[in-house]
Design a protein around this motif. Structure first.
Motif, PDB file in Angstrom:
ATOM      1  N   GLU A 120     -18.827  30.290   7.017  1.00 21.01           N
ATOM      2  CA  GLU A 120     -20.145  29.913   7.541  1.00 21.01           C
ATOM      3  C   GLU A 120     -20.935  29.094   6.524  1.00 21.01           C
ATOM      4  O   GLU A 120     -21.542  28.074   6.864  1.00 21.01           O
ATOM      5  CB  GLU A 120     -20.893  31.200   7.898  1.00 21.01           C
ATOM      6  CG  GLU A 120     -22.327  31.035   8.332  1.00 21.01           C
ATOM      7  CD  GLU A 120     -23.004  32.394   8.496  1.00 21.01           C
ATOM      8  OE1 GLU A 120     -24.238  32.441   8.410  1.00 21.01           O
ATOM      9  OE2 GLU A 120     -22.298  33.415   8.699  1.00 21.01           O
ATOM     10  N   PRO A 135     -31.066  44.447  16.724  1.00 21.28           N
ATOM     11  CA  PRO A 135     -31.015  43.025  16.348  1.00 21.28           C
ATOM     12  C   PRO A 135     -32.379  42.381  16.177  1.00 21.28           C
ATOM     13  O   PRO A 135     -32.520  41.448  15.380  1.00 21.28           O
ATOM     14  CB  PRO A 135     -30.244  42.384  17.512  1.00 21.28           C
ATOM     15  CG  PRO A 135     -29.455  43.498  18.114  1.00 21.28           C
ATOM     16  CD  PRO A 135     -30.296  44.726  17.940  1.00 21.28           C
ATOM     17  N   THR A 181     -31.056  39.503   5.760  1.00 18.25           N
ATOM     18  CA  THR A 181     -29.680  39.403   5.311  1.00 18.25           C
ATOM     19  C   THR A 181     -29.326  37.944   5.097  1.00 18.25           C
ATOM     20  O   THR A 181     -30.040  37.045   5.554  1.00 18.25           O
ATOM     21  CB  THR A 181     -28.711  40.096   6.282  1.00 18.25           C
ATOM     22  OG1 THR A 181     -27.439  40.259   5.653  1.00 18.25           O
ATOM     23  CG2 THR A 181     -28.551  39.306   7.580  1.00 18.25           C
ATOM     24  N   SER A 227     -26.566  36.007   5.852  1.00 18.79           N
ATOM     25  CA  SER A 227     -25.714  35.186   6.719  1.00 18.79           C
ATOM     26  C   SER A 227     -25.602  35.816   8.095  1.00 18.79           C
ATOM     27  O   SER A 227     -25.887  37.003   8.291  1.00 18.79           O
ATOM     28  CB  SER A 227     -24.315  35.054   6.104  1.00 18.79           C
ATOM     29  OG  SER A 227     -23.694  36.332   6.020  1.00 18.79           O
ATOM     30  N   GLU A 228     -25.163  35.013   9.060  1.00 21.09           N
ATOM     31  CA  GLU A 228     -24.938  35.526  10.405  1.00 21.09           C
ATOM     32  C   GLU A 228     -23.805  36.545  10.404  1.00 21.09           C
ATOM     33  O   GLU A 228     -23.832  37.518  11.169  1.00 21.09           O
ATOM     34  CB  GLU A 228     -24.594  34.370  11.354  1.00 21.09           C
ATOM     35  CG  GLU A 228     -25.735  33.393  11.608  1.00 21.09           C
ATOM     36  CD  GLU A 228     -26.883  33.987  12.400  1.00 21.09           C
ATOM     37  OE1 GLU A 228     -26.676  35.040  13.049  1.00 21.09           O
ATOM     38  OE2 GLU A 228     -27.995  33.418  12.385  1.00 21.09           O
ATOM     39  N   ARG A 269     -25.282  39.760   9.395  1.00 25.52           N
ATOM     40  CA  ARG A 269     -26.112  40.266  10.504  1.00 25.52           C
ATOM     41  C   ARG A 269     -25.253  40.972  11.539  1.00 25.52           C
ATOM     42  O   ARG A 269     -25.575  42.076  12.001  1.00 25.52           O
ATOM     43  CB  ARG A 269     -26.876  39.114  11.144  1.00 25.52           C
ATOM     44  CG  ARG A 269     -27.724  39.517  12.351  1.00 25.52           C
ATOM     45  CD  ARG A 269     -28.394  38.296  12.989  1.00 25.52           C
ATOM     46  NE  ARG A 269     -29.256  38.672  14.103  1.00 25.52           N
ATOM     47  CZ  ARG A 269     -28.841  38.848  15.359  1.00 25.52           C
ATOM     48  NH1 ARG A 269     -27.549  38.684  15.644  1.00 25.52           N
ATOM     49  NH2 ARG A 269     -29.690  39.193  16.310  1.00 25.52           N
ATOM     50  N   ASP A 270     -24.144  40.357  11.911  1.00 24.88           N
ATOM     51  CA  ASP A 270     -23.255  40.961  12.903  1.00 24.88           C
ATOM     52  C   ASP A 270     -22.711  42.299  12.408  1.00 24.88           C
ATOM     53  O   ASP A 270     -22.597  43.263  13.186  1.00 24.88           O
ATOM     54  CB  ASP A 270     -22.094  40.016  13.219  1.00 24.88           C
ATOM     55  CG  ASP A 270     -22.541  38.761  13.956  1.00 24.88           C
ATOM     56  OD1 ASP A 270     -23.667  38.758  14.487  1.00 24.88           O
ATOM     57  OD2 ASP A 270     -21.763  37.791  13.997  1.00 24.88           O
ATOM     58  N   GLN A 274     -33.392  39.516  10.343  1.00 22.79           N
ATOM     59  CA  GLN A 274     -33.591  38.075  10.195  1.00 22.79           C
ATOM     60  C   GLN A 274     -32.644  37.531   9.134  1.00 22.79           C
ATOM     61  O   GLN A 274     -32.553  38.077   8.031  1.00 22.79           O
ATOM     62  CB  GLN A 274     -35.039  37.766   9.813  1.00 22.79           C
ATOM     63  CG  GLN A 274     -35.348  36.270   9.816  1.00 22.79           C
ATOM     64  CD  GLN A 274     -36.833  35.997   9.777  1.00 22.79           C
ATOM     65  OE1 GLN A 274     -37.651  36.828  10.200  1.00 22.79           O
ATOM     66  NE2 GLN A 274     -37.208  34.845   9.279  1.00 22.79           N
ATOM     67  N   VAL A 275     -31.942  36.463   9.474  1.00 24.71           N
ATOM     68  CA  VAL A 275     -31.019  35.818   8.550  1.00 24.71           C
ATOM     69  C   VAL A 275     -31.765  34.783   7.715  1.00 24.71           C
ATOM     70  O   VAL A 275     -32.372  33.866   8.277  1.00 24.71           O
ATOM     71  CB  VAL A 275     -29.843  35.157   9.289  1.00 24.71           C
ATOM     72  CG1 VAL A 275     -28.941  34.396   8.312  1.00 24.71           C
ATOM     73  CG2 VAL A 275     -29.036  36.209  10.039  1.00 24.71           C
ATOM     74  N   SER A 322     -18.827  35.493   5.677  1.00 26.35           N
ATOM     75  CA  SER A 322     -19.866  34.483   5.490  1.00 26.35           C
ATOM     76  C   SER A 322     -19.344  33.218   4.832  1.00 26.35           C
ATOM     77  O   SER A 322     -19.991  32.171   4.903  1.00 26.35           O
ATOM     78  CB  SER A 322     -20.978  35.063   4.608  1.00 26.35           C
ATOM     79  OG  SER A 322     -20.474  35.338   3.309  1.00 26.35           O
TER      80      SER A 322
END
Length: 387
Positions: A325, A171, A154, A156-157, A160-161, A175-176, A322
């Motif tokens: 970020e 989790p 994915t 961005s973090e 991911r969240d 992987q970001v 995102s």
């Protein structure tokens, strides 16, 4: 120990339209960057009869196309054919892995590792942006994809969240890997070529205003375009009466709300819709904007942010998902739900040349953090880790 053989990556390109936007554009840029890695991976690109020309990559012996399926114009018909029959192609070709770069995987395993890029979970976070039928489709097949994926990439973090929360994903399987910005956008420091790019731009769009705020994306409610129109109207009423808004992108679901906002604020001569814009004109459109704006409620990455920065254009974007970020401290962040806050951000850049210069410098530095070679390197290493 003998060197490891290059990976054979079967890449599902069936989901892209003839004109590449969004995940289709990501797929093409990533494929090109992967092909240039020192390992020289082989990519088998599974294309449709409709988009085969869009994914033609010349001069790469390690790339081959598999043109597969019928030329469906109906998205659901194309997906059903893919879900039923594509695994037969995967088994016949025996790649090292199967990669779905556009959010989905076939619902059954094919005997090789499955990798998917889920760019965002917008339609889980904002289900009201979809019709009931499309909501069921997106939710059901995203969850099914998460179940069959050996690895989820994915952008961005924030994404991911959301994948963990809405998709109940493990989790450890996510992987970001931030996506890249194409080198053609890095014209912000090339002042000598500016006049040629500008003249070509005016030849293509002779009615382009001299100064403008620029938005790139599908013209939909979930991109928050109606509030952007309202924010421009507010800025003009508060002293920026020469502000124009240029919109580049196709009309999408909910465009009626965009049109209503334009009519309600009498901005027919102020809002300029360009429709789909050819790639060759995009750097100049960014470069000649006073400000670029991405006010979405959610994004997987927000590529217009880094493209604008690479072109030397200051950015106003949302303070959530995102976008905050990716932009860091190189953009003005605003509340996408608050028209007054968005208007204030636009006015700050519009009326303050010194502030534009400051954020121009910040943006040029920030954009260099996001390149396609770096994205490809991390993606290939992630692939190698599960094969």
């Amino acid at each position: 120990m003998s060197p490891r053989a290059p990976l054979r990556i079967m890449m599902n390109l069936l989901h892209a339209q003839r004109t590449l936007t969004g995940s289709g554009y990501y797929s093409l840029c990533l494929a090109r960057a992967l092909l240039d890695l020192p390992e020289r991976p082989q990519i088998l690109g599974v294309c449709s009869p409709i988009n085969r020309e869009s994914f033609r990559i010349e001069g790469k012996e390690n790339y081959s196309q598999i043109v597969w399926g019928r030329p469906w114009n109906n998205v659901m018909a194309r997906r059903i054919e893919e879900w039923i029959y594509l695994n037969d192609v995967i088994r016949a070709k025996k790649p090292s892995l199967f990669f779905g770069p556009s959010n989905f995987l076939p619902p059954r395993r094919s005997g090789v590792p499955n990798v998917v890029t889920i760019h965002d979970m917008t339609f889980f976070r904002h289900p009201d942006f979809l019709t009931p039928a499309r909501r069921i489709y997106w939710h059901r097949w995203t969850r099914r994809t998460i179940k069959v994926a050996d690895l989820i990439l994915t952008d961005s973090e924030a994404s991911r969240d959301d994948i963990i929360y809405f998709g109940n994903a493990d989790p450890s399987r996510i992987q970001v890997i931030p996506i890249g910005t194409d080198e053609r956008f890095f014209v912000g420091a090339d002042r000598e070529g500016h006049s040629d790019r500008f003249n070509a731009l005016l030849e293509r769009f002779p009615n382009l205003p001299q100064r403008y705020v620029f938005f790139l994306g599908t013209l939909t409610s979930h991109k928050n375009v109606p509030r952007l129109v309202e924010a421009v109207a507010r800025a003009r009423a508060m002293g920026c009466d020469d502000m124009h808004l240029v919109l580049a992108g196709k009309r999408g679901t909910g465009y009626d709300k965009v049109a209503a906002a334009i009519e309600r604020n009498s901005l027919g001569s102020v809002v300029h819709e360009l429709g789909y814009v050819e790639d060759e004109f995009m750097p100049a459109l960014y470069e000649n904007a006073s400000t670029a704006v991405l006010p979405s409620f959610t994004e997987g990455f927000g590529l217009p942010i880094t493209e604008s920065m690479a072109c030397g254009t200051p950015v106003v974007t949302s303070n959530c998902s995102s976008m905050a970020e990716i932009a860091g401290e190189a953009a003005i962040l605003v509340d996408p739900w608050n028209v007054e806050d968005m208007s204030s951000g636009l006015k700050r850049f519009w009326s303050d040349p010194a502030l534009r210069r400051e954020y121009r410098a910040r943006g040029l530095e920030r954009a260099r953090l996001y390149t396609w070679p770096e994205c490809a390197r991390k993606t290939y290493d992630a692939f190698a880790g599960i094969v």
